[in-house]
Design a protein around this motif. Structure first.
Motif, short mmCIF file in Angstrom:
data_model
loop_
_atom_site.label_atom_id
_atom_site.label_comp_id
_atom_site.label_asym_id
_atom_site.label_seq_id
_atom_site.Cartn_x
_atom_site.Cartn_y
_atom_site.Cartn_z
N CYS A 423 0.85 -1.20 0.00
CA CYS A 423 0.00 0.00 0.00
C CYS A 423 0.88 1.25 0.00
CB CYS A 423 -0.91 0.00 1.22
SG CYS A 423 -1.92 1.50 1.31
N CYS A 426 -0.56 3.39 3.52
CA CYS A 426 -0.29 2.98 4.90
C CYS A 426 0.85 1.98 5.02
CB CYS A 426 -1.57 2.43 5.55
SG CYS A 426 -1.96 0.75 5.04
N CYS A 439 -6.14 -1.75 -0.69
CA CYS A 439 -5.40 -2.21 0.49
C CYS A 439 -6.37 -2.81 1.48
CB CYS A 439 -4.69 -1.01 1.11
SG CYS A 439 -4.00 -1.34 2.73
N SER A 444 -7.18 1.90 0.61
CA SER A 444 -6.64 2.73 -0.46
C SER A 444 -6.49 1.93 -1.75
CB SER A 444 -5.28 3.29 -0.04
OG SER A 444 -4.58 3.75 -1.18
#
Ligand SMILES: [Zn+2]
Length: 884
Positions: A423, A426, A439, A444
């Motif tokens: 990701c 994060c 993600c 995301s």
């Protein structure tokens, strides 16, 4: 394809035969296990998948020969024989092939990009990937080609993904920084097993480490000065009085003046160099471990192409070897060098390419295989998996008890891409069976798949079950897994066999095979490794073109034994082509004398002559021996015994003997003889078929037979009612006498057509010999009018050559032809030979292991033999006495 018997050509033409028979077998579906019926017990081999880039070499020829032998034998014993073929995508090897092509076109992998590169590689695979399997077919491989697989095909890719995700979910797959073997040229990590250690003439550089806050210095020695730039400590032995005072102080890295600690560690060898050790955890495995113990910083000074990076300060951008020279020159100018001296040590080089490997710290994917390794150890310890030959169990134990984390990621494009998405927001890593679009932690959509691919052994480790449909519970997986036999080279016991066992137990809960048979390497006739640079490579394709596939197969199969390397020579291959011709000629003799009869099945029991009973007894002993040898995986010895029997007892003796009946007047005897000639040849062809499939099938089609093809005929069974020790003894005596007479004829240069007089002092064998008078006359070319066979001769003829065998003495009164001196010399040679045999026999009987463990009748037979040998020696010595 029933051929009329009289059509049998004069000579065997393998060139027009091999391809035709192979296609015929294939078209009839005889390579498929289903022909054995649903109740047959399966016998399964997964082929060690050759690289798609592969070109046939003798190693392939040997393993194909062995596995085809096992499969054909299993098929003939009624098993559902399945040999699963396929190829391996061979990550590095294939990628390099295509990269080379691109360079020739004036472009490169990086320039065309990942997607286009993979498209080109698949294109290459479609075009050339079939070459190696075509070559395997040429060797006669009776694989079920409808079940052919490729490690990158859709099904196997799904299996790889499932395996990865399962181990990841179990916490066995993780990312970690680790000191890996970096190949600067290939730009990828390589496994420990792909690294070789070679001896190198090097230099040991002595220099001083300045200590901060004083003029004190610590002398240090190294073979790789450029790594000084990555040092994060200097270590001394805690009990080394020379340096104890410096422990805890701060040293300054030459030219960089970076501050590093002086530490004490028992790993330091006080006797090596100066006794003080520079510590570079980023570029040396031992230093890495010391660094872990002391919590040292890890500094990586190398780029992936082995130039120095920004951590090297003013040396950044230089190649590793240039940097070494420049740094040393600068240190010399600064007064920090002491001396250099020549030094021999071993360095790690890449197995593929031979360049110097750099230990380098890097983030990779690892598999923690301690638990799978424990299961693999247990499976061999408790006998669920048997390794042949057994001596490799020790090696197996050693490696699996010292198992290291398996670095499974490779910085390549051609392979199974790691199913992990990073990701961008994060940093979470999503590992999934289906490609994710977001993600899994933060949702995301900015995720990117890991660029690395899996080590090619990861997919080949799943081979025995992924090829049968795993992870699905397919009918094939249920019926044919676990497989029966894993036959492969001892050199990939760890690379491959251990991984299959670990992964098989881990993913299927079952051991992937029951037996591991390890073969050795094929070397040249002098025992050297075959290599292009020695110019001693024997190309299997050329050999097959010139001598036929069977000659190559028989040479490899009878020359090898489990776990041992073998030497291959063209002379042996040529000799084995002659063997094929010998069987062909024997069959032609038979076919030419059938006169319309087509005997099949077992020959009659009644009215058999001594040679008939003898050859049938010997045949059944051979079948018994061959079965025993097959049970012990001693295929080479089995092949040699069939060869000896067929060439010697059958072709040289029984066929000769059969002419007495075949050219005689007794119609019933003729029929019996034809039947036995046919039966013995038929049974031998069956036993030879797994070794030399083509010539045996072709001959079998020409002789009388039941059933459609030899490939699906039944393996011979021992008929104990045919065992006839007395016939064997009597024939042995006849053969000895006839051989002796032939030797004398040759020695005295008696014209072949001239019959000679023979007088036999026969003792208890008189009746038997009198009964075989016609046979004796024919085979010894004795003069029938002058042939005397008596229990006890009234007087031995003077001026005669003498032959003694098993208590029988034959005199050849070659009046006027005997040269006394020559006869004396001949007899002396005979006695010498007997003395050797007597010594061997005495030695055997003096061995308690033999007399106590061998069956009583075997021991008795040996005692009888010794008595006879001693008697023969006495007769010849006495004769020698009369000649002097
Ligand atoms: Zn995220």
């Amino acid at each position: 394809m029933d051929t009329r018997h009289e059509d049998m050509p004069k000579t065997y033409d393998f060139k027009t035969t091999e391809q035709r028979l192979y296609n015929w077998w294939l078209e009839n579906g005889w390579f498929k296990p289903e022909i054995a019926g649903p109740d047959a017990e399966p016998y399964v081999i997964s082929i060690p998948p050759p690289n798609v880039t592969g070109a046939l070499h003798q190693g392939h020829a040997l393993f194909v020969g062995l596995e085809d032998l096992m499969i054909r034998h299993a098929r003939m014993t009624g098993r559902a024989a399945l040999w699963v073929p396929g190829t391996d995508h061979a990550g590095i090897a294939t990628q390099l092939q295509v990269e080379r092509l691109l360079v020739e076109e004036g472009t490169s992998r990086k320039q065309v990009g990942r997607e286009e590169f993979l498209r080109r590689t698949w294109e290459w695979k479609e075009k050339y990937g079939g070459r190696i399997t075509e070559q395997l077919r040429r060797l006669g491989a009776s694989c079920d080609w409808d079940r052919e697989r490729f490690t990158l095909d859709e099904g196997l890719s799904r299996a790889v993904r499932e395996a990865f995700v399962r181990w990841y979910e179990q916490g066995l797959i993780y990312r970690g920084t680790y000191l890996i073997n970096w190949s600067p040229n290939l730009q990828t990590a390589v496994s420990d097993l792909e690294v070789e250690r070679v001896e190198q003439q090097a230099t040991l550089y002595y220099f001083t480490y300045p200590l901060m806050g004083s003029d004190d210095t610590l002398p240090v020695a190294t073979t790789r000065p450029e790594t000084i730039l990555g040092d994060t400590a200097v270590a001394v032995h805690p009990e080394d009085e020379r340096y104890q005072q410096y422990v805890g102080r701060t040293a300054l890295v030459p030219m960089l003046n970076r501050e590093i600690p002086v530490i004490a560690d028992e790993y330091v060898d006080r006797a090596f160099g100066t006794g003080a050790l520079k510590i570079t955890p980023g570029h040396d495995l031992n230093d890495y471990e010391i660094g872990q113990r002391h919590g040292l910083e890890i500094v990586n000074i190398l780029n992936k192409d082995a130039t120095l990076n920004e951590s090297a300060g003013p040396y950044a951008g230089l190649d590793r070897f240039t940097a070494r020279e420049k740094l040393w020159a600068d240190m010399a100018a600064a007064g920090l060098t002491i001396k250099t001296e020549p030094y021999t040590h071993t360095v790690p080089v890449a197995q593929r390419g031979g360049e110097l490997i750099e230990p380098m710290i890097s983030t990779q994917w690892f598999a923690d295989v301690r638990e799978p390794a424990r299961m693999a150890l247990e499976a061999v310890r408790d006998g669920r998996i048997r390794i042949v030959p057994e001596r490799f169990v020790k090696v197996w134990e050693h490696w699996l008890t010292n198992i290291q984390p398996w670095c499974i990621s490779r910085q390549l494009w051609w392979g199974h891409r790691i199913p992990a998405w990073h990701c961008q927001d994060c940093g979470h890593i999503s590992v999934a069976r289906q490609d994710p679009t977001a993600c899994e932690a933060c949702g995301s959509p900015r995720i990117e798949q890991d660029p690395d691919v899996l080590d090619t052994w990861f997919s080949s480790g799943l081979w025995p079950f992924s090829t049968l449909g795993w992870p699905d519970e397919t009918p094939d997986l249920q019926r044919y897994y676990p497989t029966t036999m894993m036959e492969t080279g001892y050199d990939i016991l760890f690379f491959w066999v251990a991984r299959m066992v670990m992964m098989g137990l881990s993913f299927t809960g079952k051991e992937p095979f029951i037996t591991v048979y390890l073969h050795g390497l094929v070397r040249d006739e002098h025992g050297r490794k075959m290599s292009k640079s020695y110019g001693n490579v024997i190309d299997p394709i050329e050999v097959m073109d010139e001598y036929g596939t069977d000659a190559l197969r028989f040479t490899l199969l009878t020359g090898s034994s489990p776990g041992n390397d073998m030497n291959l020579s063209i002379e042996r291959i040529a000799a084995n082509r002659n063997f094929a011709n010998k069987i062909w000629n024997a069959a032609r003799f038979l076919v030419g004398n059938l006169e319309g009869e087509t005997p099949t099945g077992p020959p009659p029991q009644e009215k058999l002559s001594l040679p008939d009973r003898w050859i049938l007894s010997r045949l059944n002993r051979l079948i018994e021996t061959v079965n025993r040898l097959f049970d012990g995986y001693l295929y080479g010895e089995a092949g040699r015994q069939i060869y000896e029997f067929l060439w010697g007892e059958y072709a040289d003796w029984y066929i000769e003997i059969s002419k007495v009946a075949l050219y005689g007047e007794d119609a019933a005897a003729k029929s019996r003889t034809r039947h036995i000639l046919t039966h013995v040849l038929d049974q031998c062809l069956r036993m030879l078929h797994p070794f030399i499939p083509f010539v045996t099938e072709e001959i079998w089609q020409h002789i009388p037979h039941e059933g459609e093809a030899l490939i699906v005929a039944r393996w011979p069974e021992v008929d104990e009612s045919r065992f006839d020790p007395r016939a064997e003894e009597e024939m042995a005596l006849l053969v000895d006498l006839i051989r002796g007479i032939r030797n004398v004829r040759a020695e005295y240069k008696v014209e072949p057509s001239r019959p000679i007089p023979v007088q036999i002092d026969a003792g208890d064998a008189a009746e038997m010999l009198a009964g075989e008078r016609d046979l004796f006359v024919r085979l010894a070319n004795a003069d029938p009018a002058a042939l005397v066979i008596e229990r006890r001769l009234a007087a031995a003829p003077e001026q005669a050559a003498t032959i003694s065998a098993s208590g029988v003495t034959a005199y050849l009164p070659l009046a006027g032809m005997i040269d006394i001196d020559a006869e004396r010399r001949r007899l002396e040679k005979e006695v010498e030979g007997l003395v050797g045999q007597i010594e061997r026999s005495e030695q055997l009987l003096g061995n308690d292991g033999f007399t106590q463990n061998a069956p009583a009748e075997v021991v008795q037979r040996e005692r009888d033999k010794l008595e006879e040998l001693r008697a023969s020696r006495a007769v010849l010595q006495e004769r020698l006495g009369t000649l002097s």
